[in-house]
Each structure stands twice: as structure tokens, then as C-alpha cells.
Scaffold this motif. Structure first.
Motif, PDB file in Angstrom:
ATOM      1  N   ALA A 276       0.766  -1.217   0.223  1.00  0.00           N
ATOM      2  CA  ALA A 276       0.142  -0.094  -0.104  1.00  0.00           C
ATOM      3  C   ALA A 276       0.830   1.256  -0.033  1.00  0.00           C
ATOM      4  O   ALA A 276       1.904   1.414   0.659  1.00  0.00           O
ATOM      5  CB  ALA A 276      -1.143  -0.021   1.225  1.00  0.00           C
ATOM      6  N   ALA A 277       0.319   2.354  -0.751  1.00  0.00           N
ATOM      7  CA  ALA A 277       1.177   3.676  -0.752  1.00  0.00           C
ATOM      8  C   ALA A 277       0.317   4.655  -1.153  1.00  0.00           C
ATOM      9  O   ALA A 277      -0.804   4.340  -1.993  1.00  0.00           O
ATOM     10  CB  ALA A 277       2.485   3.516  -1.571  1.00  0.00           C
ATOM     11  N   GLY A 278       0.473   5.821  -0.721  1.00  0.00           N
ATOM     12  CA  GLY A 278      -0.429   6.882  -1.223  1.00  0.00           C
ATOM     13  C   GLY A 278       0.417   8.318  -0.971  1.00  0.00           C
ATOM     14  O   GLY A 278       0.205   9.135  -1.807  1.00  0.00           O
ATOM     15  N   SER A 279       0.904   8.335   0.297  1.00  0.00           N
ATOM     16  CA  SER A 279       1.494   9.862   0.600  1.00  0.00           C
ATOM     17  C   SER A 279       2.619   9.913  -0.429  1.00  0.00           C
ATOM     18  O   SER A 279       3.067  11.244  -0.797  1.00  0.00           O
ATOM     19  CB  SER A 279       2.251   9.308   1.900  1.00  0.00           C
ATOM     20  N   GLY A 280       3.386   8.850  -1.075  1.00  0.00           N
ATOM     21  CA  GLY A 280       4.368   9.272  -1.846  1.00  0.00           C
ATOM     22  C   GLY A 280       3.987   9.857  -3.123  1.00  0.00           C
ATOM     23  O   GLY A 280       5.116  10.331  -3.959  1.00  0.00           O
ATOM     24  N   LEU A 281       2.781   9.905  -3.408  1.00  0.00           N
ATOM     25  CA  LEU A 281       2.333  10.685  -4.672  1.00  0.00           C
ATOM     26  C   LEU A 281       2.431  12.162  -4.404  1.00  0.00           C
ATOM     27  O   LEU A 281       2.880  12.887  -5.390  1.00  0.00           O
ATOM     28  CB  LEU A 281       1.024  10.118  -5.175  1.00  0.00           C
ATOM     29  N   TYR A 282       2.000  12.601  -3.282  1.00  0.00           N
ATOM     30  CA  TYR A 282       1.764  13.968  -2.836  1.00  0.00           C
ATOM     31  C   TYR A 282       3.258  14.455  -2.440  1.00  0.00           C
ATOM     32  O   TYR A 282       3.870  15.570  -2.398  1.00  0.00           O
ATOM     33  CB  TYR A 282       0.949  14.322  -2.053  1.00  0.00           C
ATOM     34  N   LEU A 283       3.916  13.465  -1.641  1.00  0.00           N
ATOM     35  CA  LEU A 283       5.409  13.624  -0.950  1.00  0.00           C
ATOM     36  C   LEU A 283       5.340  14.780  -0.167  1.00  0.00           C
ATOM     37  O   LEU A 283       5.813  15.987  -0.312  1.00  0.00           O
ATOM     38  CB  LEU A 283       6.633  13.783  -2.075  1.00  0.00           C
TER      39      LEU A 283
END
Length: 410
Positions: A276-283
Motif C-alpha cells: 500500500a502507498a499513497g503519501s508518496g504521490l504528493y510527497l
């Protein structure tokens, strides 16, 4: 639509001055405050997550995005599959708008949502519920309006325990810690009519969400790395044993783990089938302190300069958008562009105005914009109804956030 190849072509990192000039030109026609997403940076970050995942699918954490248009954008890219949601209401909404694989990553007590889920076989096939207590099954059954089978994911406690359990490192989430805990509970669920275990989740937040290279803190950074190395080894063994135990009960469709900060180590485990990942899109700023990867800030908000109280000081409108978690300076947004601005330690980020100090302040005029990065990712979208998507020096599209669609799930 975005592709990994397109992201790679635009992956060259502009200078801070060039970024500031682009954002100012792109939003010159807009009144502040404004929130923007740099699509070149967003796509480059997405491509890097896929690279780091080494062939295993990345499930997008929606709480870190909170914008349907950007969820749709990333889900069209090779390497991404499915959404990890944060409330049942959100899960049902996403499923009804076309997302066919939604994993709810937190237990729910939403009775109206349970009624909707169990009364609609198509929704029940698209949404997987996280359960870690028999009482949660009872709540679902008490609200049941139809025979639809509820897909269930179990969660493994990932915390590192030291000194015989007297010291705990990691988030307090699931009460189930051992392979036998999970196996016995899976057997209970499988015996219960209307439920089926399809997956396992294990989020190692003390690895994925804690940076291991803290500026100016070499000893602390070293201690974090030692802790994380021990935690990775312990969890890999326990997660594999748990998967073996569960597969004696049911055929698992997925084993989910990790987050933006742990992608490489999580996918290295054979037992894990997706990350799972999501924060890495906005950084956001909390992901600046990792040795394993470097991304590009993609989501920013711009606050207008409204005062010039004196030399080396400007005041911007608003800006006090703290992030969730234990209170501290690292939960505040950070002035990003122009470089060289800092908070007044007596005021910090204010509810309605924020003084900023530094030599860069003397080059700012009333009406100019200061660009900030939020401490966390999707929480920025709780402050803005829309995001302006930037390509080059133009706003190419303006899209609603969850809040802009009148959806405030938490």
C-alpha cells in the motif's frame, strides 16, 4: 492520460526558483489561498513507487489522496491496482463510482453502511471489510439487509516488542499478534454464515512512516535504523508464519503490507503479494527524511502575502493547517517557496495569519504568494474544495477534493 513512460520523460527535477515561477504564473488568475498538484511531479512519484515495488502491485491509500480525479489518474497507470480506503461510507461511494477493488483498512461501526453493503451483491463483491474482533461481525449481522457474502480481511499487529513485551514500538492497531491468533479467528469467520476471509493486512507504520535520516540528529537516525532493521526481520518471519497458518483455513487473495516509506523491504517478503502507498504521490514534508528514496513535492498550497510588518518579515493569510498525530513542530506545514522563510517561534502557523521571517521576506510584495508543503498528504484536501492541476506553467484542470464533492468522511 498519464503513463509511466510519460512520467519518466518528465522526471528531470526543476530548480526551486523555476518551480516557484511556474506555480506563480499558472495561478496568477486565481485568488489565494490555492492548492495545486504538479502533475509532472505526481506522475514521477507514481513511477518511482512502481519501480520500488519491483513487480508487485501498489494499492493506493485513498486517505493520502482524497481526490477522485487523482485516484482515477493513478489507477490507470501500470503497477497500481485497487484502493485502500479509510471509512465504509467512502468505500461504498468509491465502489458506486466505479472502483471495483476497495479494501477498507480500518474497522467500522457504520450500521447504515452495513445495511447497504449486505443488501447489494455488487457492492459486497467490490468492498473488503477489515475485521479483528467477533463483535464487529455481530454489528454487521445486526444491520444485515440481504444475503450478500461479506469479504473479510484480517489484520496482524506488526509492532516490535522488546524486553519480553515491556517495550512496544509501533502503532496500536489489531489485537491479533500471533499466527495462531489469526488462524483461530479465521476459522471462526469461515464458520460463520455470510462471511469469507479473503486477505491479510499488516501495516508496519514504525518502518513505513518513520524517517531514518533526521537532519541534525545522527545518533537518533542511527537508533531508528537499528530499530527498523530488527523490526523488519522479526515481522518478516512472523508475517510469513501467519500466512502459512491462514492458508490452512482459506485461499488468500492478497497479503497487503507496508507504506510509502517501506516499499522495498515490504515487497522483498515472499509472503506479501501487494504493497500500500499513497503519501508518496504528493510527497508531504514527513517523507523528506528517508535514505531509501527521494521524491518530488507534488501537492502544495499557496497563501497570499497580506502584510509587511518590518524588515525580514511578511505575513500571509491563514496557513495554520496542522497534521494529525502527536503534537509537535513536525506536524506544521513548512514554507517551501521561496526558500529561506521560517516561522516566528512565538506565533507559528496561525489560524488566520502567519508571520514568516527571513531575508527572502524582503523580496515579497503584498499580493505575492508563498508556497507551503503540508506535513501529511491527503489532510491538505480537508482544507480546500478543489485542486488546480498544473502542467508546465498552466492550470490544465481544476478538480474537486472529497470536501469539494461534499464528502467529509472523517
Amino acid at each position: 492520460m498519464a503513463t509511466l513512460e510519460a512520467a519518466a520523460r518528465t522526471a528531470a527535477v526543476p530548480s526551486p526558483a523555476a518551480d516557484r515561477a511556474r506555480y506563480d504564473r499558472a495561478t496568477a488568475h486565481l485568488d489565494g489561498p490555492v492548492a495545486v498538484v504538479d502533475l509532472a511531479a505526481f506522475d514521477a512519484n507514481a513511477a518511482d513507487l512502481v519501480r520500488r515495488a519491483a513487480g508487485k502491485p501498489v494499492r493506493v491509500a485513498s486517505k493520502s489522496v482524497r481526490c477522485r480525479a487523482l485516484l482515477e489518474r493513478v489507477l490507470t497507470m501500470d503497477g497500481f491496482a485497487g484502493v485502500m480506503s479509510f471509512t465504509l461510507g467512502e468505500s461504498l461511494w468509491l465502489a458506486r463510482t466505479g472502483v471495483r477493488d476497495v479494501l477498507l483498512a480500518y474497522p467500522s461501526t457504520d450500521r447504515s453502511g452495513f445495511a447497504e453493503l449486505t443488501g447489494d451483491p455488487e457492492l459486497a463483491a467490490a468492498v473488503t471489510m477489515l475485521v479483528d474482533d467477533p463483535a464487529q461481525l455481530d454489528l454487521i449481522d445486526a444491520a444485515r439487509t440481504g444475503p450478500a457474502e461479506v469479504r473479510v480481511c484480517l489484520e496482524l499487529d506488526t509492532a516490535l516488542q522488546l524486553f519480553g513485551g515491556r517495550v512496544r514500538v509501533g502503532a496500536r492497531r489489531s489485537p491479533m499478534r500471533t499466527p495462531e491468533d489469526l488462524g483461530a479467528f479465521a476459522e471462526l469467520v469461515q464458520r460463520r454464515r455470510g462471511f469469507r476471509v479473503v486477505g491479510l493486512m499488516a501495516y508496519e507504520g514504525h518502518i513505513a512512516g518513520v524517517g531514518d535520516s533526521v537532519p541534525g540528529r545522527p545518533v537518533r537516525s542511527r537508533m531508528i535504523r537499528l530499530m527498523q532493521a530488527k523490526a523488519r526481520a522479526e515481522l518478516a518471519e512472523r508475517r510469513a508464519a501467519t500466512v502459512r497458518r491462514l492458508r490452512r483455513v482459506t485461499e488468500l487473495e492478497f497479503v497487503n503490507g507496508g507504506g510509502t516509506g517501506s516499499v522495498e523491504s515490504t515487497v522483498a517478503e515472499r509472503a506479501v503479494t501487494e504493497v500500500a502507498a499513497g503519501s508518496g504521490l504528493y510527497l508531504p514534508r514527513l517523507f523528506d527524511n528517508y535514505r531509501s528514496f527521494r521524491g518530488r513535492p507534488a501537492a502544495l498550497f499557496g497563501q497570499p502575502v497580506v502584510r509587511r510588518p518590518g524588515f525580514g518579515v511578511v505575513t500571509v493569510l491563514g496557513g495554520g493547517y496542522p497534521a494529525s498525530g502527536a503534537a509537535g513542530p513536525d506536524r506544521s506545514p513548512v514554507p517551501h517557496l521561496p526558500p529561506g522563510l521560517r516561522y516566528d517561534p512565538m506565533e507559528g502557523a496561525g489560524e488566520v495569519q502567519t508571520p514568516l521571517l527571513g531575508a527572502a521576506a524582503d523580496d515579497l510584495l503584498i499580493g505575492d504568494r508563498v508556497w507551503f508543503r503540508h506535513a501529511k498528504a491527503g489532510e491538505l484536501c480537508e482544507r480546500f474544495a478543489e485542486l488546480h492541476l498544473i502542467e508546465g506553467d498552466r492550470v490544465v484542470r481544476t478538480v474537486p477534493t472529497y470536501r469539494g464533492e461534499q464528502r467529509t468522511f472523517l
